[in-house]
Design a protein around this motif. Structure first.
Motif, PDB file in Angstrom:
ATOM      1  N   HIS A  54      61.907  83.118  89.264  1.00 43.82           N
ATOM      2  CA  HIS A  54      61.755  81.664  89.106  1.00 43.82           C
ATOM      3  C   HIS A  54      60.858  81.443  87.898  1.00 43.82           C
ATOM      4  CE1 HIS A  54      61.243  77.448  89.943  1.00 43.82           C
ATOM      5  NE2 HIS A  54      59.944  77.580  90.117  1.00 43.82           N
ATOM      6  N   LEU A  55      61.437  80.832  86.890  1.00 42.31           N
ATOM      7  CA  LEU A  55      60.757  80.701  85.600  1.00 42.31           C
ATOM      8  C   LEU A  55      59.765  79.537  85.604  1.00 42.31           C
ATOM      9  CD1 LEU A  55      61.101  82.244  82.954  1.00 42.31           C
ATOM     10  CD2 LEU A  55      62.838  80.592  82.265  1.00 42.31           C
ATOM     11  N   GLY A  56      59.885  78.669  86.577  1.00 40.22           N
ATOM     12  CA  GLY A  56      59.070  77.444  86.584  1.00 40.22           C
ATOM     13  C   GLY A  56      60.011  76.257  86.642  1.00 40.22           C
ATOM     14  N   SER A  57      59.456  75.103  86.941  1.00 38.88           N
ATOM     15  CA  SER A  57      60.284  73.917  87.081  1.00 38.88           C
ATOM     16  C   SER A  57      60.385  73.182  85.746  1.00 38.88           C
ATOM     17  CB  SER A  57      59.653  73.004  88.135  1.00 38.88           C
ATOM     18  OG  SER A  57      60.593  72.079  88.584  1.00 38.88           O
ATOM     19  N   GLN A  58      61.461  72.395  85.612  1.00 42.02           N
ATOM     20  CA  GLN A  58      61.618  71.540  84.426  1.00 42.02           C
ATOM     21  C   GLN A  58      61.525  72.360  83.137  1.00 42.02           C
ATOM     22  OE1 GLN A  58      62.491  68.360  84.500  1.00 42.02           O
ATOM     23  NE2 GLN A  58      62.213  67.761  82.398  1.00 42.02           N
ATOM     24  N   ILE A  59      62.488  73.252  82.945  1.00 39.92           N
ATOM     25  CA  ILE A  59      62.551  74.026  81.702  1.00 39.92           C
ATOM     26  C   ILE A  59      63.344  73.201  80.693  1.00 39.92           C
ATOM     27  CG2 ILE A  59      63.246  76.207  80.633  1.00 39.92           C
ATOM     28  CD1 ILE A  59      61.245  76.596  82.928  1.00 39.92           C
ATOM     29  N   PRO A  60      62.684  72.681  79.659  1.00 42.14           N
ATOM     30  CA  PRO A  60      63.384  71.744  78.779  1.00 42.14           C
ATOM     31  C   PRO A  60      64.312  72.411  77.761  1.00 42.14           C
ATOM     32  CG  PRO A  60      61.024  71.810  78.248  1.00 42.14           C
ATOM     33  CD  PRO A  60      61.258  72.810  79.337  1.00 42.14           C
ATOM     34  N   ASN A  61      64.098  73.714  77.509  1.00 47.34           N
ATOM     35  CA  ASN A  61      64.842  74.345  76.421  1.00 47.34           C
ATOM     36  C   ASN A  61      65.854  75.360  76.945  1.00 47.34           C
ATOM     37  OD1 ASN A  61      65.715  75.436  74.018  1.00 47.34           O
ATOM     38  ND2 ASN A  61      63.655  75.511  73.115  1.00 47.34           N
ATOM     39  N   ILE A  62      67.112  75.180  76.597  1.00 47.14           N
ATOM     40  CA  ILE A  62      68.179  76.061  77.082  1.00 47.14           C
ATOM     41  C   ILE A  62      67.981  77.499  76.589  1.00 47.14           C
ATOM     42  CG2 ILE A  62      69.745  75.552  75.159  1.00 47.14           C
ATOM     43  CD1 ILE A  62      71.008  75.872  78.746  1.00 47.14           C
ATOM     44  N   ARG A  63      67.319  77.646  75.453  1.00 46.68           N
ATOM     45  CA  ARG A  63      67.079  79.002  74.937  1.00 46.68           C
ATOM     46  C   ARG A  63      66.260  79.826  75.909  1.00 46.68           C
ATOM     47  NH1 ARG A  63      64.903  78.126  69.393  1.00 46.68           N
ATOM     48  NH2 ARG A  63      63.092  79.076  70.376  1.00 46.68           N
ATOM     49  N   ASP A  64      65.243  79.180  76.523  1.00 48.21           N
ATOM     50  CA  ASP A  64      64.393  79.888  77.483  1.00 48.21           C
ATOM     51  C   ASP A  64      65.184  80.291  78.719  1.00 48.21           C
ATOM     52  OD1 ASP A  64      62.160  79.588  75.841  1.00 48.21           O
ATOM     53  OD2 ASP A  64      61.726  77.605  76.658  1.00 48.21           O
ATOM     54  N   ILE A  65      66.086  79.400  79.123  1.00 43.19           N
ATOM     55  CA  ILE A  65      66.906  79.704  80.304  1.00 43.19           C
ATOM     56  C   ILE A  65      67.794  80.904  80.018  1.00 43.19           C
ATOM     57  CG2 ILE A  65      68.856  78.818  81.647  1.00 43.19           C
ATOM     58  CD1 ILE A  65      67.349  76.080  81.561  1.00 43.19           C
TER      59      ILE A  65
END
Ligand SMILES: *Cc1c(COP(=O)(O)O)cnc(C)c1O
Length: 644
Positions: A259-270
């Motif tokens: 779980h990377l964290g909530s509200q990931i704004p950047n698709i690159r990070d995903i």
């Protein structure tokens, strides 16, 4: 400030709902669920597949009031929850079909994001057609999950700290045929799980939570990275594999979770997190683990400000893009490693529930920093410092604006000093301060005509914003707005065919100076005031805060003893009519007092004694005592918010 050229529109030009749509951005963040009607009201489109069926928020407010409930109200629109679940599944299904992915998708809803029974019930009932499951992060959440989840094809993911009771319940669930995974979050948990599995004579479904090196930007990203609290690093993962090999339980390890964290704004990070996780998944397969499930956690963001950027309140991708990127990335690695395509699990909470609730409240009053007309003429006796201020006002032009501003501040401070030393009286100070505000307002009006605004004068309009006193508590209803500066779209529910001629900030009715909203969404960042309408005599002015379904409802606190708000759930029927499916009364004053250990009966008794004493002393009559006690009792039974 009164401002006839607000938003570059002349007063004579007609203000349209299109202008309001632009100013408040409703079509950008509304995700198709919210729009403005021809006559300037906010309307809800509960089912984007039936865009002609709409509900006016003001009609719902009338319905709520007719049922005897007061503002503030948390309004839930159940169809939107269904639509969001459907949206996630159809998007994944489309990506699976497009890429010819061989595995399945299983969504799970993380209960912590909104634990209300209504939500868990709806997610499991409506979600059944998609085998939508649940994620539990604590024993209580697992117990809640087990009371609703019956679909053997849905996943039940157990994260969080686990004691023996928690582990036992999960093992029983597995034994009863539920697809329940015990996710190892810390190395020590494995021994406990193995011990209990043996005791209960069952084999566990194991998952392992990993710490990724990949990190993401945004508010809530501490969950990822080496320093995250939960999860195993690669060394610990390898140790876990060895232990499972030793005990011939490697076939139990079926799921990889992060779980990377909530509200990931950047698709690159995903994407980069998925890629790293896939490599670890492949490594575990190579070691001989059964695998089959890849659980990517939460993080799917909500575009709160509608900007479609990688700003913390937004996201630079759509749900479709999120799904396509995940499927493509997973498929790439698996094909490369010649591994079967795993079942992909996501734990989207925020994106599932944010849209379906909105907070509605009325405005009680407006405070303005507006100077009074001059009442006192300058005379022989007027102190020189006041004369100087007057001269600043009279000599103010576009050219000397900065100088006048500095002078005004200087003289105002001088006035305050002299007042303190008894050289000016109250009336003189009042006159001086009033002139000062005339100067500031004149400057604010003129600043707009400057090509380059001096740095000190940049925020002057905001400093003069009206204060709209609103009937709700930020701490109770929008805790993230207070705690982490989270931005929620906020706008009037009506009068949107009228130009909003005022700039305001919103103050709640707690008497805490942090109880306010003074940061608002803006396509270009954040703005400090919200365009609002003038209040009208004998007419309520209703505002709404949108997208509050995630995390806000149970994080709230009892600051100043403002309790839970009334909650009303509506559902649009296929014919477009609205059902009021649930009403939950907010806390009464007695309720909140009991939370802090008061006993209402004892309070009544003590207050009665005070009243009796007043009768004895001849201060009140017996009849007055009766009325006083009634007022006190009614107060105890009443709503904690402002009642008209
Ligand atoms: C909080 C949490 C989620 C939910 O994240 P969202 O960003 O709201 O989707 C999912 N999984 C875990 C483990 C969490 O702690």
């Amino acid at each position: 400030m009164k401002d006839s050229t607000l938003f570059g529109k002349d007063k004579l030009e007609r203000w349209t709902i299109e202008d309001s749509a632009d100013v408040y951005g409703i079509r950008n963040w509304g995700s198709g669920y919210f729009d403005i009607s021809e006559d300037g009201q906010v309307e809800v489109i509960p089912d984007p597949n039936a865009p002609d069926k709409k509900i006016r928020v003001l009609d719902v407010i009338s319905g709520i009031r007719a049922r005897g409930r007061e503002m503030p109200v948390l309004l839930r629109i159940e169809n939107i929850l269904d639509s969001q679940i459907a949206h996630l599944h159809t998007s994944f299904q489309k990506a699976i079909d497009d890429f010819r992915y061989q595995g399945a998708f299983r969504g799970v809803y993380p209960i912590k994001v909104n634990q209300q029974m209504e939500v868990v019930e709806e997610v499991t009932q409506f979600g059944r057609q998609y085998h939508h499951g649940l994620e539990a992060g604590s024993k209580a959440e697992l117990i809640a999950a087990l009371s609703f989840l019956t679909d053997p094809e849905a996943c039940l993911i157990c994260n969080g700290y686990k004691d023996e009771e928690f582990v036992d319940l999960a093992l029983w669930a597995t034994k009863m045929g539920l697809n329940c995974f015990l996710v190892v979050e810390m190395p020590e948990e494995l021994e406990l799980i193995m011990r209990r599995a043996e005791a209960l004579d069952t084999r566990p479904n194991l998952g392992v939570r990993i710490k990724l090196a990949s990190r993401a930007g945004g508010h809530w990203t501490e969950s990822g990275g080496d320093r995250s609290i939960f999860g195993l690093n690669t060394t610990q993962v390898v140790a876990l594999v060895d232990r499972l090999k030793e005990t011939e339980m490697l076939d139990c390890l079926k799921l990889l979770h992060y779980h990377l964290g909530s509200q990931i704004p950047n698709i690159r990070d995903i994407r980069s997190a998925v890629l790293e996780a896939c490599r670890i998944y492949a490594g575990l397969s190579e070691e001989g683990a059964a695998m089959g499930y890849l659980d990517l956690g939460g993080g799917l963001a909500v575009d709160y400000d509608g900007s479609h950027t990688n700003f913390a309140s937004s996201r630079n991708y759509s749900i479709d893009e999120y799904c396509a990127d995940i499927i493509e990335t997973v498929m790439g690695v698996m094909d490369d490693q010649e591994l079967a395509h795993p079942t992909i699990v996501t734990e989207s909470g925020r994106a599932t529930v944010a849209y379906y609730s909105m907070l509605l409240f009325n405005i009680l009053d407006v405070g303005r920093l507006e100077p009074q007309p001059f009442l006192d003429e300058v005379s022989e006796e007027t102190p020189d410092v006041i004369i100087s201020l007057m001269e600043v006002l009279q000599g103010l032009t576009l050219k000397n604006i900065q100088e006048c501003f500095n002078d005004a501040i200087y003289y105002r401070d001088e006035v305050r000093q002299r007042f303190k030393h008894g050289e000016l009286n109250l009336r003189e100070r009042s006159m001086a301060e009033n002139i000062f505000w005339h100067i500031i307002h004149t400057i604010a009006r003129k600043v707009k005509h400057l090509k380059r605004v001096p740095k000190e004068l940049e925020g002057i309009e905001e400093a003069l914003a009206d204060i709209y006193y609103a009937n709700f508590s930020v701490f109770q209803s929008l805790p993230d707005a207070w705690a982490i500066g989270h931005l929620f779209p906020t706008m009037p529910m009506h009068r949107l065919n009228e130009m909003p001629t005022r700039h305001g900030v919103i103050a709640d009715i707690t008497c805490d100076c942090d109880g306010k909203l003074d940061r608002f969404i803006d396509p270009h960042g954040v703005r400090n005031t919200l365009p609002l309408h003038e209040l009208r005599e004998n007419e309520e002015y209703y505002l709404g805060v949108f997208l509050v379904g995630a995390y806000q409802e149970t994080l709230g606190d009892l600051h100043n003893l403002f309790g839970d708000t009334n909650v009303v759930s509506i559902r649009m029927q296929p014919d477009g009519t609205v059902d009021y499916v649930k009403e939950v009364s907010g806390d009464s004053v007695a309720d909140v007092l009991e939370y802090v250990e008061y006993n209402p009966r004892g309070m009544l008794n003590r207050f009665r004694r005070t009243a009796e004493a007043a009768i004895r002393n001849g201060q009140i009559t017996v009849e007055e005592r009766y009325r006083i006690m009634q007022a006190y009792e009614n107060g105890l039974q009443g709503y904690t918010y402002f009642e008209r």
